[in-house]
Write an enzyme that holds these catalytic residues in place. Structure first.
Site, PDB file in Angstrom:
ATOM      1  N   GLN A 163       0.879  -1.169   0.000  1.00 36.13           N
ATOM      2  CA  GLN A 163       0.000   0.000   0.000  1.00 36.13           C
ATOM      3  C   GLN A 163       0.914   1.215   0.000  1.00 36.13           C
ATOM      4  O   GLN A 163       1.969   1.175   0.640  1.00 36.13           O
ATOM      5  CB  GLN A 163      -0.861  -0.042   1.268  1.00 36.13           C
ATOM      6  CG  GLN A 163      -2.097   0.759   1.247  1.00 36.13           C
ATOM      7  CD  GLN A 163      -3.316  -0.005   0.709  1.00 36.13           C
ATOM      8  OE1 GLN A 163      -3.854  -0.844   1.378  1.00 36.13           O
ATOM      9  NE2 GLN A 163      -3.752   0.317  -0.494  1.00 36.13           N
TER      10      GLN A 163
ATOM     11  N   SER B  96       1.311  -0.342   7.120  1.00 36.11           N
ATOM     12  CA  SER B  96       0.023  -0.921   6.783  1.00 36.11           C
ATOM     13  C   SER B  96       0.150  -2.445   6.806  1.00 36.11           C
ATOM     14  O   SER B  96       1.149  -2.985   6.330  1.00 36.11           O
ATOM     15  CB  SER B  96      -0.373  -0.470   5.373  1.00 36.11           C
ATOM     16  OG  SER B  96      -1.395  -1.276   4.880  1.00 36.11           O
ATOM     17  N   THR B  97      -0.868  -3.117   7.353  1.00 35.89           N
ATOM     18  CA  THR B  97      -0.873  -4.589   7.264  1.00 35.89           C
ATOM     19  C   THR B  97      -1.781  -4.981   6.101  1.00 35.89           C
ATOM     20  O   THR B  97      -2.795  -5.677   6.281  1.00 35.89           O
ATOM     21  CB  THR B  97      -1.304  -5.217   8.598  1.00 35.89           C
ATOM     22  OG1 THR B  97      -0.554  -4.598   9.648  1.00 35.89           O
ATOM     23  CG2 THR B  97      -1.007  -6.718   8.640  1.00 35.89           C
ATOM     24  N   HIS B  98      -1.453  -4.459   4.945  1.00 33.78           N
ATOM     25  CA  HIS B  98      -2.207  -4.775   3.732  1.00 33.78           C
ATOM     26  C   HIS B  98      -1.233  -5.392   2.732  1.00 33.78           C
ATOM     27  O   HIS B  98      -0.878  -4.781   1.739  1.00 33.78           O
ATOM     28  CB  HIS B  98      -2.857  -3.514   3.149  1.00 33.78           C
ATOM     29  CG  HIS B  98      -3.786  -2.821   4.098  1.00 33.78           C
ATOM     30  ND1 HIS B  98      -4.208  -1.526   3.930  1.00 33.78           N
ATOM     31  CD2 HIS B  98      -4.377  -3.251   5.240  1.00 33.78           C
ATOM     32  CE1 HIS B  98      -5.015  -1.193   4.932  1.00 33.78           C
ATOM     33  NE2 HIS B  98      -5.126  -2.222   5.743  1.00 33.78           N
ATOM     34  N   ASN B  99      -0.788  -6.586   3.043  1.00 37.45           N
ATOM     35  CA  ASN B  99       0.139  -7.311   2.167  1.00 37.45           C
ATOM     36  C   ASN B  99      -0.707  -8.136   1.204  1.00 37.45           C
ATOM     37  O   ASN B  99      -1.544  -8.930   1.636  1.00 37.45           O
ATOM     38  CB  ASN B  99       1.024  -8.259   2.982  1.00 37.45           C
ATOM     39  CG  ASN B  99       1.578  -7.602   4.241  1.00 37.45           C
ATOM     40  OD1 ASN B  99       0.976  -7.700   5.302  1.00 37.45           O
ATOM     41  ND2 ASN B  99       2.693  -6.933   4.117  1.00 37.45           N
TER      42      ASN B  99
END
Ligand SMILES: Cc1cc2nc3c(=O)[nH]c(=O)nc-3n(C[C@H](O)[C@H](O)[C@H](O)COP(=O)(O)OP(=O)(O)OC[C@H]3O[C@@H](n4cnc5c(N)ncnc54)[C@H](O)[C@@H]3O)c2cc1C
Ligand code: SF4
Length: 587
Positions: A346, A512-515
């Site tokens: 992100q 962000s933990t949007h991997n």
């Protein structure tokens, strides 16, 4: 030597959002399901009790609910010419562990992607020509927004999302997002009551012609009973949301929306504190026969099952596939292989406005209480005159005024001592922050594979992440920062501080933990690891559910789409696979 257990119809690896949805849907279809979860059992009354749930030191600073690197970590580098080193402290992203997964301590921004996100490659090629995306490896999903619409709706109604629709059955709605795809009906709950900071942000954005609207939130604006009959409470905007479990049954998670029903089912079992090491394939290597896992006492077990569902979070799904020999690992030098391909993240940036005469009461906050501007996200605007593709949502979502973590001071302030304390006291109430959450588009050189050097406590290779922000995404982020600064100027602060996205990706500060990506869906088995039903092309009784399936990431948080994909895959298993087990799409 692993001890063999009696077979089950379905074994699910991981009991977070996706694992719980799949478990519920497939037990409803009459299947005998076991979920194996690496972390501990948790429930609201015991583990998120109001007596200690808002313990900032324990949960935010020491990250009590998160995966610890000693249990599993990965190595990281920016380019394949570098040597990757292990992340000894998670920083940039914080994977979850335990029943409920990262959905326990998420914020709750619950988005749908734009229709054009699903056929991104064809859409951009048609609109701007192939040359515009020549350095990107973006792909179409093999699934359209319209096909996924009812699954989005099911996730939103399961979770009690609070929001204002922008487009119901093609009719634009006042107060909602004018750029969103067509939805069939309104959100289940009205938008949250706004606090002062997002209200002012929205006024500023509107004054220069932008279109702010309430951020869709999994923190509930009202008491709600979901379609499974589970009751939830109204969010109190307590400010201890992101990184915390909710003591108030007000944040949608597996705990508050599914588990109270699922755990009562005789055909469901959850085995916690048990880590799946790999999936075992039969002699043909085209069928999974079982998984091997280690329980809390260190004992090894083999659990046979007809179907294996990887619901372990995007990154861990990809690693489990690699460790199990499911699909071919991607090699950037040849461009061949599918598992590990198109890892994306992100692309975020932020702005802080310092005022003299405002009081925002920042402690009145929740994970997702805020306002968003989508005018510069996805294909909401024409990219004809800019030098990038993609975009970002601009979000004013003040999440907390917590005593340890929230200390906004102007640049140049000493980092400790009396001057720092004075600046904290002067600014604590009067700073307004907002940020852009930008798309992350795939390139050939950003990928996941297995590290050749470092291993975990079981002797298995760690996963290696090779990632840096692509030039396209940096250009996009700077352009959106210009737009954020326009909003900032309209609000006439004493001082504006703009933190622009720079290269290179650094694994230390939280981002962000949007991997996403690593086991992407698509129509071509040479470029995707799973088909449009999230079924492995190579081993058809394995389904891989999560953001691992995204071919690239949009300028939005992923979990609305992850939840919708979980329902979509469950439907495919129930209505298609069980009737005729085998590949659902011919290669
Ligand atoms: C601080 C934070 C804030 C976030 N905020 C938002 C937000 O506002 N909006 C949004 O859309 N998303 C947000 N996210 C992301 C969101 O939490 C995830 O997208 C979502 O939880 C993914 O669901 P999942 O089922 O794929 O994975 P998870 O919910 O993480 O569940 C996976 C489970 O699998 C288990 N597991 C992994 N490996 C194994 C193994 N080998 N054996 C057994 N079990 C295993 C894990 O322990 C975990 O419990 C946030 C995440 C974090 C950390
Ligand atoms: S802000 Fe609301 S949803 Fe979040 S933890 Fe507090 S009460 Fe729960």
């Amino acid at each position: 030597m692993a001890r063999k257990l009696p077979p089950k119809d379905v074994v699910i690896v991981g009991l977070g959002w996706t694992g719980a949805i799949l478990a519920h849907e497939l037990t409803e279809a009459g299947l005998d399901v076991v979920a194996i979860e690496r972390g501990p059992w948790r429930d609201t009354a015991t583990d998120f009790n109001i007596g200690y749930a808002p313990d900032e030191l324990r949960y935010s600073v020491r990250r009590d609910l998160f995966l610890q690197p000693a249990q599993e970590t990965l190595t990281m580098r920016n380019t394949s010419s570098q040597t990757a080193l292990p992340m000894r402290d998670f920083g940039s992203f914080l994977p979850g562990t335990g029943v409920g997964g990262a959905g326990t301590h998420w914020n709750g921004h619950t988005w749908r992607f734009f229709p054009s996100d699903f056929n991104l490659k064809s859409h951009l090629t048609e609109r701007y020509g192939a040359a515009r995306i020549a350095n990107l490896t973006i792909e179409d999903w093999g699934l359209s927004y319209d096909e996924l619409e009812s699954s989005y709706d099911r996730f939103e109604y399961l979770a009690g999302i609070s929001g204002k629709a922008g487009n119901i059955q093609g009719k634009l709605q006042d107060g909602g997002n004018p750029f969103e795809g067509v939805r069939q009906r309104e959100y289940p709950l009205p938008a949250m009551q706004m606090s002062y900071a997002p209200t002012l942000f929205a006024e500023g954005a509107r004054s220069i012609g932008f279109h702010p609207f309430p951020t869709p939130s999994a923190n509930l604006s009202k008491a709600y009973v979901n379609p499974l009959g589970i009751a939830m409470g109204q969010c109190t905007a307590c400010g201890f949301c992101e990184r915390f479990g909710c003591a108030n049954y007000s944040k949608a998670s597996a705990h508050t929306t599914i588990l109270p029903v699922l755990m009562r089912k005789p055909n469901f079992e959850a085995r916690c504190s048990s880590e799946v090491l790999h999936v075992n394939l039969d002699a043909t290597r085209k069928m999974a026969k079982s998984v091997t896992y280690v329980d809390a006492s260190g004992e090894e077990w083999e659990q046979p099952a007809d179907l294996v569902l990887l619901c372990a979070y995007g990154l861990h799904n990809a690693r489990l596939m690699m460790l199990s020999g499911i699909g071919k690992v991607y090699d950037p030098s040849t461009g061949e292989g599918t598992v590990g391909r198109n890892y994306c993240y992100q692309t975020n940036a932020g702005v802080q406005l310092f005022f003299d005469d405002k009081n925002f009461n920042p402690f009145i906050a929740s994970g997702a209480l805020g306002q968003t501007v989508d005018d510069f996200n996805g294909d909401a605007f024409d990219h004809g005159s800019v030098d990038f593709v993609g975009g970002a949502g601009i979000n004013c979502i003040p999440t907390n005024g917590r005593p340890i973590g929230y200390r906004p001071v102007p640049p140049g302030t000493p980092r400790w001592g009396s001057a720092w304390k004075k600046a904290t006291a002067e600014n604590y109430l009067s700073v307004l922050g907002f940020s852009s959450q930008g798309s992350s588009y795939a390139t050939r050189g950003n990928y996941l594979d297995l590290d050749p050097t470092y291993t975990d406590r079981f002797g298995r290779p760690l996963m290696r992440m090779t990632f840096d922000f692509p030039d396209n995404d940096i250009r996009m982020s700077h352009w959106v920062s210009d737009r954020m600064e326009e909003i900032g100027k309209a609000l006439k602060p004493r001082q504006m501080v703009s933190s622009r996205r720079q290269k290179s990706w650094n694994s230390v500060p939280y981002q962000s933990t949007h991997n996403t990506g690593g086991a992407i869906m698509g129509t071509d088995p040479k470029k995707s690891a799973v088909n449009r039903y999230l079924q492995s092309w190579d081993v058809p009784n394995v389904f891989v559910i999560g953001a691992s399936a995204f071919p690239q990431n949009a300028g939005k948080n992923p979990t609305g789409t992850v939840g919708a994909l979980a329902f979509w895959a469950a439907d495919a298993i129930r209505d298609k696979y069980l009737r005729n087990p085998g590949a659902l799409v011919s290669a």
